[in-house]
Motif scaffolding. Structure first.
Motif: not given
Length: 192
Positions: A75, A81-82, A107-109, A116, A118
């Motif tokens: 990642d 945070s993204l 894709l997440g935060f 995490k 996602y």
């Protein structure tokens, strides 16, 4: 058509990821390698098949398998945070699944504590063991040259969470392949 759409979206994401990573001067990839176990329900649907009307009275479909294997994920931050990333997996199965493997974009935060959350999408291949899936005698399958069946692949979508504990990561994912199967995994990994 759906396969083409999802493949196009995955390719666009793969092309955008390096550009986003290069835009970050202080970007450091977060790499995790680990082991996972889970259950995969293939969702076999016999439709209108009525065993009482045919010669298949003892036809027994076992469409749930335990899976166990490995994963690797990388990642990169896309801001405070993204994050976006990519991961791959390989699992052996028991029962109807011989093996499965795939790749997915994430894709997440990231929360303040480092966890995490996602969504992921990609492609997953599944190889089936027909004898274990149908309950048909292996001698019959061997005599008729019927072996592991490569179901091929289809798109995978799902959600997941990873929680860091020192340099170890605990994770859980729930996925579906083409909205036909349900697949849940838990795992433990090491961050590099």
């Amino acid at each position: 058509m759906r396969k083409l759409l999802f493949t196009s979206l995955a390719a666009a994401g793969a092309l955008a990821l390096p550009a986003a990573a290069q835009a970050q001067d202080t970007t450091k990839a977060d790499i995790t390698i680990g082991a996972s176990v889970g259950m995969h329900d293939l969702g076999v649907d016999l439709g209108d098949f009525d065993a009482d009307d045919g010669e298949f009275d003892d036809f027994d479909i076992d469409d749930t398998a335990e899976i166990y294997g490995v994963f690797a994920a990388a990642d990169v931050p896309l801001g405070e945070s993204l994050f976006a990333g990519v991961e791959g997996n390989f699992h052996f199965g028991s029962g109807p699944i011989e093996s499965e493997y795939g790749v997915a974009g994430r894709l997440g935060f990231r929360t303040e504590g480092g966890s995490k959350i996602y969504a992921r999408g990609g492609y997953q291949w599944v190889d089936l063991d027909l004898g274990n899936l149908t309950g048909v005698d292996e001698d019959f399958l061997d005599e008729n040259d019927i072996d592991v069946m490569d179901v091929g692949g289809d798109y995978l979508v799902g959600v997941g969470v990873e929680v860091p504990v020192s340099s170890v990561v605990l994770r859980a994912n729930v996925d579906t392949i083409a909205f036909d199967t349900l697949r849940g995994t838990v795992g433990v990994g090491i961050k590099f």
